[in-house]
Motif scaffolding. Sequence first.
Motif, PDB file in Angstrom:
ATOM      1  N   PHE A  64       0.820  -1.214   0.000  1.00  0.00           N
ATOM      2  CA  PHE A  64       0.000   0.000   0.000  1.00  0.00           C
ATOM      3  C   PHE A  64       0.853   1.263   0.000  1.00  0.00           C
ATOM      4  N   ARG A  65       1.924   1.256   0.827  1.00  0.00           N
ATOM      5  CA  ARG A  65       2.590   2.528   1.096  1.00  0.00           C
ATOM      6  C   ARG A  65       3.988   2.638   0.517  1.00  0.00           C
ATOM      7  N   ASP A  66       4.466   1.659  -0.243  1.00  0.00           N
ATOM      8  CA  ASP A  66       5.782   1.820  -0.857  1.00  0.00           C
ATOM      9  C   ASP A  66       5.697   2.994  -1.832  1.00  0.00           C
ATOM     10  N   TRP A 117     -13.198  -1.272  -8.741  1.00  0.00           N
ATOM     11  CA  TRP A 117     -11.775  -1.282  -8.356  1.00  0.00           C
ATOM     12  C   TRP A 117     -11.434  -2.542  -7.572  1.00  0.00           C
ATOM     13  N   TYR A 118     -12.340  -2.939  -6.658  1.00  0.00           N
ATOM     14  CA  TYR A 118     -12.083  -4.148  -5.871  1.00  0.00           C
ATOM     15  C   TYR A 118     -12.155  -5.409  -6.734  1.00  0.00           C
ATOM     16  N   LEU A 119     -13.043  -5.417  -7.710  1.00  0.00           N
ATOM     17  CA  LEU A 119     -13.112  -6.599  -8.589  1.00  0.00           C
ATOM     18  C   LEU A 119     -11.842  -6.709  -9.427  1.00  0.00           C
ATOM     19  N   TRP A 120     -11.324  -5.553  -9.825  1.00  0.00           N
ATOM     20  CA  TRP A 120     -10.073  -5.548 -10.592  1.00  0.00           C
ATOM     21  C   TRP A 120      -8.918  -6.048  -9.728  1.00  0.00           C
ATOM     22  N   ARG A 121      -8.872  -5.611  -8.465  1.00  0.00           N
ATOM     23  CA  ARG A 121      -7.816  -6.093  -7.567  1.00  0.00           C
ATOM     24  C   ARG A 121      -7.965  -7.588  -7.303  1.00  0.00           C
ATOM     25  N   ARG A 122      -9.200  -8.050  -7.183  1.00  0.00           N
ATOM     26  CA  ARG A 122      -9.413  -9.485  -6.987  1.00  0.00           C
ATOM     27  C   ARG A 122      -8.859 -10.261  -8.180  1.00  0.00           C
ATOM     28  N   PHE A 124     -11.085   2.103   6.207  1.00  0.00           N
ATOM     29  CA  PHE A 124     -10.680   3.029   7.261  1.00  0.00           C
ATOM     30  C   PHE A 124     -11.908   3.508   8.032  1.00  0.00           C
ATOM     31  N   GLY A 125     -11.761   3.573   9.338  1.00  0.00           N
ATOM     32  CA  GLY A 125     -12.852   4.033  10.194  1.00  0.00           C
ATOM     33  C   GLY A 125     -13.816   2.934  10.577  1.00  0.00           C
ATOM     34  N   GLU A 126     -13.611   1.712  10.054  1.00  0.00           N
ATOM     35  CA  GLU A 126     -14.506   0.601  10.399  1.00  0.00           C
ATOM     36  C   GLU A 126     -13.853  -0.283  11.453  1.00  0.00           C
ATOM     37  N   MET A 127     -14.707  -0.931  12.238  1.00  0.00           N
ATOM     38  CA  MET A 127     -14.217  -1.881  13.229  1.00  0.00           C
ATOM     39  C   MET A 127     -13.725  -3.140  12.517  1.00  0.00           C
ATOM     40  N   GLY A 186       6.544  -8.054   6.666  1.00  0.00           N
ATOM     41  CA  GLY A 186       6.037  -7.202   5.592  1.00  0.00           C
ATOM     42  C   GLY A 186       4.896  -6.276   5.949  1.00  0.00           C
ATOM     43  N   THR A 187       4.964  -5.688   7.127  1.00  0.00           N
ATOM     44  CA  THR A 187       3.981  -4.627   7.433  1.00  0.00           C
ATOM     45  C   THR A 187       4.711  -3.374   7.892  1.00  0.00           C
ATOM     46  N   SER A 188       4.151  -2.224   7.502  1.00  0.00           N
ATOM     47  CA  SER A 188       4.754  -0.952   7.911  1.00  0.00           C
ATOM     48  C   SER A 188       4.463  -0.640   9.374  1.00  0.00           C
ATOM     49  N   GLY A 189       3.472  -1.315   9.938  1.00  0.00           N
ATOM     50  CA  GLY A 189       3.116  -1.049  11.334  1.00  0.00           C
ATOM     51  C   GLY A 189       2.461   0.305  11.517  1.00  0.00           C
ATOM     52  N   VAL A 224      -0.836   0.955  10.516  1.00  0.00           N
ATOM     53  CA  VAL A 224      -2.307   0.885  10.609  1.00  0.00           C
ATOM     54  C   VAL A 224      -2.740   0.216  11.913  1.00  0.00           C
ATOM     55  N   GLN A 225      -3.580   0.942  12.620  1.00  0.00           N
ATOM     56  CA  GLN A 225      -4.134   0.451  13.889  1.00  0.00           C
ATOM     57  C   GLN A 225      -5.454  -0.265  13.633  1.00  0.00           C
ATOM     58  N   PRO A 226      -5.880  -1.199  14.433  1.00  0.00           N
ATOM     59  CA  PRO A 226      -5.186  -1.650  15.639  1.00  0.00           C
ATOM     60  C   PRO A 226      -4.176  -2.776  15.402  1.00  0.00           C
TER      61      PRO A 226
HETATM   62  C1  BJW Z   1       8.301  -6.170   2.193  1.00  0.00           C
HETATM   63  C2  BJW Z   1       8.634  -6.519   0.919  1.00  0.00           C
HETATM   64  C3  BJW Z   1       9.036  -7.832   0.744  1.00  0.00           C
HETATM   65  C4  BJW Z   1       8.069  -4.506   0.813  1.00  0.00           C
HETATM   66  N1  BJW Z   1       9.080  -8.660   1.783  1.00  0.00           N
HETATM   67  N2  BJW Z   1       8.351  -7.001   3.220  1.00  0.00           N
HETATM   68  C5  BJW Z   1      -4.985   5.372  16.254  1.00  0.00           C
HETATM   69  C6  BJW Z   1      -4.173   6.419  15.850  1.00  0.00           C
HETATM   70  C7  BJW Z   1      -4.287   6.949  14.561  1.00  0.00           C
HETATM   71  C8  BJW Z   1      -5.220   6.452  13.661  1.00  0.00           C
HETATM   72  C9  BJW Z   1      -6.017   5.421  14.067  1.00  0.00           C
HETATM   73  C10 BJW Z   1      -5.904   4.901  15.337  1.00  0.00           C
HETATM   74  N3  BJW Z   1      -6.812   3.883  15.428  1.00  0.00           N
HETATM   75  C11 BJW Z   1      -7.483   3.775  14.284  1.00  0.00           C
HETATM   76  C12 BJW Z   1      -7.020   4.701  13.437  1.00  0.00           C
HETATM   77  C13 BJW Z   1      -7.513   4.909  12.056  1.00  0.00           C
HETATM   78  C14 BJW Z   1      -7.006   3.889  11.071  1.00  0.00           C
HETATM   79  C15 BJW Z   1      -5.480   3.941  11.020  1.00  0.00           C
HETATM   80  O1  BJW Z   1      -4.773   3.129  11.572  1.00  0.00           O
HETATM   81  N4  BJW Z   1      -4.971   4.887  10.251  1.00  0.00           N
HETATM   82  C16 BJW Z   1      -3.525   5.029  10.073  1.00  0.00           C
HETATM   83  C17 BJW Z   1      -3.199   5.000   8.592  1.00  0.00           C
HETATM   84  C18 BJW Z   1      -3.094   6.266  10.777  1.00  0.00           C
HETATM   85  N5  BJW Z   1      -7.463   2.544  11.388  1.00  0.00           N
HETATM   86  C19 BJW Z   1      -8.689   2.153  11.113  1.00  0.00           C
HETATM   87  O2  BJW Z   1      -9.507   2.919  10.627  1.00  0.00           O
HETATM   88  C20 BJW Z   1      -9.052   0.731  11.433  1.00  0.00           C
HETATM   89  N6  BJW Z   1     -10.257   0.672  12.172  1.00  0.00           N
HETATM   90  C21 BJW Z   1     -10.323   0.995  13.474  1.00  0.00           C
HETATM   91  O3  BJW Z   1      -9.328   1.265  14.108  1.00  0.00           O
HETATM   92  O4  BJW Z   1     -11.593   0.954  13.997  1.00  0.00           O
HETATM   93  C22 BJW Z   1     -11.794   1.567  15.268  1.00  0.00           C
HETATM   94  C23 BJW Z   1     -11.889   3.053  15.039  1.00  0.00           C
HETATM   95  C24 BJW Z   1     -12.820   3.545  14.162  1.00  0.00           C
HETATM   96  C25 BJW Z   1     -12.898   4.928  13.947  1.00  0.00           C
HETATM   97  C26 BJW Z   1     -12.020   5.772  14.601  1.00  0.00           C
HETATM   98  C27 BJW Z   1     -11.063   5.265  15.487  1.00  0.00           C
HETATM   99  C28 BJW Z   1     -11.019   3.885  15.727  1.00  0.00           C
HETATM  100  C29 BJW Z   1      -9.309  -0.033  10.140  1.00  0.00           C
HETATM  101  C30 BJW Z   1      -8.093  -0.167   9.313  1.00  0.00           C
HETATM  102  C31 BJW Z   1      -8.448  -0.813   7.980  1.00  0.00           C
HETATM  103  C32 BJW Z   1      -7.276  -0.853   7.028  1.00  0.00           C
HETATM  104  N7  BJW Z   1      -7.753  -1.185   5.728  1.00  0.00           N
HETATM  105  C33 BJW Z   1      -6.793  -1.379   4.651  1.00  0.00           C
HETATM  106  C34 BJW Z   1      -7.558  -1.628   3.333  1.00  0.00           C
HETATM  107  C35 BJW Z   1      -8.149  -3.033   3.303  1.00  0.00           C
HETATM  108  C36 BJW Z   1      -8.933  -3.264   2.056  1.00  0.00           C
HETATM  109  C37 BJW Z   1      -8.121  -3.121   0.807  1.00  0.00           C
HETATM  110  O5  BJW Z   1      -7.201  -3.918   0.572  1.00  0.00           O
HETATM  111  O6  BJW Z   1      -8.397  -2.208   0.032  1.00  0.00           O
HETATM  112  O7  BJW Z   1      -5.941  -2.477   4.982  1.00  0.00           O
HETATM  113  S1  BJW Z   1      -5.667  -0.001   4.465  1.00  0.00           S
HETATM  114  C38 BJW Z   1      -4.259  -0.999   4.105  1.00  0.00           C
HETATM  115  O8  BJW Z   1      -3.288  -0.834   5.178  1.00  0.00           O
HETATM  116  C39 BJW Z   1      -4.741  -2.456   4.172  1.00  0.00           C
HETATM  117  C40 BJW Z   1      -3.599  -3.109   4.889  1.00  0.00           C
HETATM  118  O9  BJW Z   1      -4.017  -4.336   5.472  1.00  0.00           O
HETATM  119  C41 BJW Z   1      -3.188  -2.074   5.895  1.00  0.00           C
HETATM  120  C42 BJW Z   1      -1.796  -2.263   6.448  1.00  0.00           C
HETATM  121  O10 BJW Z   1      -0.835  -2.074   5.461  1.00  0.00           O
HETATM  122  P1  BJW Z   1       0.490  -2.977   5.486  1.00  0.00           P
HETATM  123  O11 BJW Z   1       0.127  -4.382   5.289  1.00  0.00           O
HETATM  124  O12 BJW Z   1       1.304  -2.646   6.671  1.00  0.00           O
HETATM  125  O13 BJW Z   1       1.186  -2.473   4.128  1.00  0.00           O
HETATM  126  P2  BJW Z   1       2.151  -1.211   3.870  1.00  0.00           P
HETATM  127  O14 BJW Z   1       2.115  -0.918   2.436  1.00  0.00           O
HETATM  128  O15 BJW Z   1       1.859  -0.110   4.805  1.00  0.00           O
HETATM  129  O16 BJW Z   1       3.602  -1.766   4.268  1.00  0.00           O
HETATM  130  C43 BJW Z   1       4.244  -2.762   3.482  1.00  0.00           C
HETATM  131  C44 BJW Z   1       5.512  -3.183   4.158  1.00  0.00           C
HETATM  132  O17 BJW Z   1       6.063  -4.253   3.412  1.00  0.00           O
HETATM  133  C45 BJW Z   1       6.584  -2.089   4.214  1.00  0.00           C
HETATM  134  O18 BJW Z   1       7.140  -2.033   5.517  1.00  0.00           O
HETATM  135  C46 BJW Z   1       7.661  -2.565   3.235  1.00  0.00           C
HETATM  136  O19 BJW Z   1       8.991  -2.212   3.623  1.00  0.00           O
HETATM  137  C47 BJW Z   1       7.453  -4.053   3.314  1.00  0.00           C
HETATM  138  N8  BJW Z   1       7.898  -4.785   2.138  1.00  0.00           N
HETATM  139  N9  BJW Z   1       8.470  -5.380   0.086  1.00  0.00           N
HETATM  140  C48 BJW Z   1       8.726  -8.162   3.022  1.00  0.00           C
HETATM  141  N10 BJW Z   1       9.400  -8.245  -0.500  1.00  0.00           N
END
Ligand code: BJW
Length: 251
Positions: free
Chosen positions: A31-33, A63-68, A164-167, A190-193, A195-197
Amino acid sequence: MVQAVRALRPARCVVVATGAGMSRDSGIPTFRDALTGVWAHYDPDELATEAAFRRNPARVFGWYLWRRRLVRAAVPHAGYHALVALERIVPELVVVTQNVDGLHRRVGQSRVVELHGSLERFSCLAARHPFPPDQVATPDAEGECEPPRCHRCGAPVRPDVVWFGEMLPQEATAAAWEWSTRCDAMLVVGTSGLVQPAAQLPLVARGAGAVVIEVNPEPTEISAAAHITCRGPAGAVLPALVAALTERERP
Ligand code: BJW
């Protein structure tokens, strides 16, 4: 790597927490590279929120069907198979994934907890009634696609992913937290760490006494909480790790 093998060898219970980087070596973008990430080309506010879907359901659904489609064409790399092999070495192992691509299940991983849902499931917007995936179109190219209507309540059907914003799904979240509290070791792959929670899981594991091992080519928000870091891609590090572990298992 040697340190990671030493930490994993005595572990009776291991959690593997994966993110988008796990699938990078299978050709699925993260997502974030900066250059190749999904959010470098698409705006999450336009595609990954309920408000976006309400504004433009055909755009978001298409968009989601294309990603699928892209995910279905991807081939799970050697790291995926290594995690299946790790199941045979460790008494208890669970994969907790933020990924929606289903690759862990596709290679036959037994225990998978999907925190952010799946591209292969659908439910309605109003009541989250499940919708049969085989009744969803499979378009050839990216583009708009009007979502079907729920058979029970008539609401538009959406992908069963967490926006985002969903439980997060309650059962998956509870399972992830429970496993993280009682594991001896957590591999964070392989996560950036960012996205919460989900980003809390390594902290939970560490706080409960587990060894935290990060596998990632780059430093992340998790790195400071990791006892051990393996800098490299999942497709290379995981097979090497499991091979080394198997080697040391031999009498
Ligand atoms: C390699 C590699 C290789 C490269 N080998 N590694 C507290 C503080 C601030 C904000 C919030 C908070 N609590 C909640 C929030 C809001 C929000 C949030 O966290 N926002 C942040 C961005 C700030 N969270 C939410 O909204 C969550 N819900 C929630 O908390 O509900 C309660 C609540 C509601 C309302 C208000 C407050 C609380 C829901 C989060 C849902 C995330 N959804 C997505 C989309 C899914 C559907 C889709 O696919 O379209 O999930 S967003 C996207 O990010 C996707 C991923 O699962 C998620 C995490 O990304 P990930 O996996 O870490 O990927 P990247 O790209 O970030 O990192 C890739 C890593 O791979 C990098 O480190 C590279 O170096 C590495 N890499 N090549 C190994 N070859």
